[in-house]
Write a protein that holds these residues in place. Structure first.
Motif, PDB file in Angstrom:
ATOM      1  N   SER A 111       0.827  -1.206   0.000  1.00 50.48           N
ATOM      2  CA  SER A 111       0.000   0.000   0.000  1.00 50.48           C
ATOM      3  C   SER A 111       0.861   1.256   0.000  1.00 50.48           C
ATOM      4  O   SER A 111       2.041   1.224   0.361  1.00 50.48           O
ATOM      5  N   VAL A 124      -6.157  -0.091   6.046  1.00 52.20           N
ATOM      6  CA  VAL A 124      -5.340  -1.129   5.401  1.00 52.20           C
ATOM      7  C   VAL A 124      -4.991  -2.230   6.397  1.00 52.20           C
ATOM      8  O   VAL A 124      -5.120  -3.423   6.112  1.00 52.20           O
TER       9      VAL A 124
ATOM     10  N   LYS B 314      -2.553  -0.981  -2.712  1.00 52.91           N
ATOM     11  CA  LYS B 314      -3.705  -0.200  -2.230  1.00 52.91           C
ATOM     12  C   LYS B 314      -3.355   1.262  -2.121  1.00 52.91           C
ATOM     13  O   LYS B 314      -2.270   1.602  -1.721  1.00 52.91           O
TER      14      LYS B 314
END
Ligand code: SF4
Ligand code: SF4
Ligand code: SF4
Ligand code: FES
Lengths: 167, 314
Positions: A111, A124, B314
């Motif tokens: 991420s 996350v 992400k």
């Protein structure tokens, strides 16, 4: 004030490799803003995602991690200009390799979390923890490690007990 | 598979092809050495047993008369310009015999500044193929004895060499066994693949022959030898073996030239080239990179583009 603590059968170990400038600061922000996130995550701080060698991820799994998170500055924000661009390619290749060897890639998350994104860090980490919790323990690498210590060929209760007492 | 039919087809590679290549190599090597254009030629010499070949460094025109080329010339000679043999290039310009797959290694080494183009003279061979490891060599180069990599070779004809020797004979179409095996593994579930590789890796005795033979494994201190801190267990047991194989494939990703030498020398017959090939496929797909016979400035993992795929992040 603490949210009520849920009891789970399985608490996954999550190892997070983060860059100190963005994600670590983001996690810090989450902490100072008193946001709650699962205590399953162990944070390891690096100068930059470019310093996070794939072998660290491997080692984390070998030593008992059920899930691994790698996180750093957003593209363009790396404090060493291109560390995360290089890391992005390296991790893309590494993921493919792990997948080919048969590792479930759901256990490995990447991420970008900036210093201002405390909320994203919480999101996350929570998501990965819950996903891995549902998947159960990472058995594959652990089994290899056990075999490394003890082949299991001489399987007596005494040996098993002695083995368990040392691991 | 009808082995006999294949044999007849492959046996159509006229032995005169190998003789012609051998002669051309000798002529050129003698010329280069007597003109003192190079100080040495890295090539193949006959082995002690009939039908075998060994890598050799020749420095005189007389020795150059011994050079050969045959299907037993399996080694990737670019190894003899790096690592322990690094000193060779300090003595002056060196000529080197290279098959297509070896040329990719040479090009890679140039790209990584390990070898300078002006320091070597490449003699490229239009290559029909070489023997596989442990194959029965009695009948010459046949469907049964050809190396797996040669069945699906795309570099029979060298490019960018100083001298090209040999004319490619007509080559039979062979089934791409390695590609088939890759596709089979890809179609398995992750659990099945893990089981497959666990079994394969468990055979490894950590002799590190695969590392020693690889032209790109030139690090003076290999990560797997480090012990403070130890990056991966060095004993030939399951956890360390798995880590070693993952690390090896990762360190060669985007660099490997596909010579399959690692797989050839593995005494435990671990299909290392499948890992190499899988990584090469991925890098082709993601970054449109392919190892080539001419040097490229940077490999796929030492450069980047701002808009590289990041769908997994992400
Ligand atoms: S892979 Fe191609 S160039 Fe290399 S030995 Fe085989 S046929 Fe020759
Ligand atoms: S990894 Fe194997 S196939 Fe690739 S360059 Fe090294 S020895 Fe050749
Ligand atoms: S050559 Fe084969 S047995 Fe030796 S270390 Fe490499 S993979 Fe293991
Ligand atoms: S400094 Fe954060 S990724 Fe490079």
């Amino acid at each position: 004030m603490h949210a009520e603590k849920l009891q789970h059968d399985f608490e996954p170990k999550i190892v997070a490799f983060v860059c100190t400038w963005c994600t670590y600061a983001g996690a810090d922000l989450a902490g100072t803003s008193r946001m709650q996130y699962p205590a399953n995550v162990r944070v390891l701080k690096f100068p930059c995602t470019g310093r996070i060698d794939p072998v660290f991820i491997l080692r984390a799994f070998q030593k008992g991690a059920d899930g691994v998170l790698v996180s750093g500055c957003h593209p363009g924000d790396c404090h060493y200009m291109a560390g995360n661009f290089h890391a992005r390619r390296r991790f893309a290749a590494f993921r493919a390799l792990l997948g080919f060897v048969g590792v479930d890639l759901e256990r490995l998350q990447f991420s970008w979390v900036s210093a201002a994104e405390g909320g994203k860090w919480v999101e996350v980490v929570t998501e990965l923890t819950e996903k891995v919790r549902a998947m159960g323990p990472m058995k594959e690498f652990k089994a290899l490690e056990d075999e490394e210590q003890w082949s299991g060929a001489l399987n007596t209760p005494e040996l098993r007990e002695a083995f368990e007492s040392i691991t | 598979m009808n082995a006999k039919a294949e044999k007849i087809r492959v046996a159509s590679i006229d032995p005169s092809y190998y003789q012609a290549v051998t002669d051309a190599i000798r002529t050129e090597a003698v010329k280069l050495l007597s003109e003192e254009a190079v100080v040495a030629v890295v090539g193949y010499l006959p082995g002690r047993r009939i039908g075998t070949a060994v890598p050799g460094l020749v420095t005189t025109p007389e020795q150059a008369q011994q050079l050969i080329f045959s299907p037993a010339c399996v080694n990737n000679l670019s190894l003899y310009l790096t690592k322990a043999k690094k000193g060779v290039l300090k003595k002056g310009k060196v000529a080197i015999i290279a098959k297509g797959c070896d040329l990719r290694a040479l090009a890679g080494l140039m790209g990584e500044s390990q070898v300078k183009k002006e320091d070597i003279y490449t003699i490229g061979i239009a290559c029909a193929g070489v023997f596989g490891a442990n194959s029965d060599r009695k009948g010459g180069l046949t469907e049964a004895s050809i190396a797996r990599k040669c069945r699906e070779c795309t570099v029979h004809q060298p490019e960018g060499v100083d001298l090209l020797v040999g004319t490619l004979p007509e080559l039979p179409q062979l089934t791409a066994l390695e590609a088939q095996e890759l596709a089979r593994l890809e179609a398995l579930t992750p659990e099945e693949r893990w089981a497959y590789w666990k079994e394969q890796f468990s055979k490894c005795i950590r002799c590190l022959a695969c590392r020693q033979v690889c032209p790109f494994c030139y690090c003076e201190q290999c990560l797997c030898d480090k012990n403070r801190p130890q990056a991966l267990e060095s004993s030939p047991r399951p956890a360390g073996n798995t880590a070693w194989h993952i690390v090896r494939a990762m360190h060669l990703a985007g660099r490997c030239g596909g010579c399959a030498e690692c797989e050839r020398v593995c005494p435990m017959d671990i299909p290392l080239n499948l890992l190499n090939r899988r990584m090469a496929m991925e890098l082709k797909e993601l970054y449109d990179y392919e190892a080539s016979m001419v040097p490229q400035e940077k490999g796929p993992l030492t450069r980047y583009q701002e808009d590289d795929d990041q769908s997994f992040i992400k």
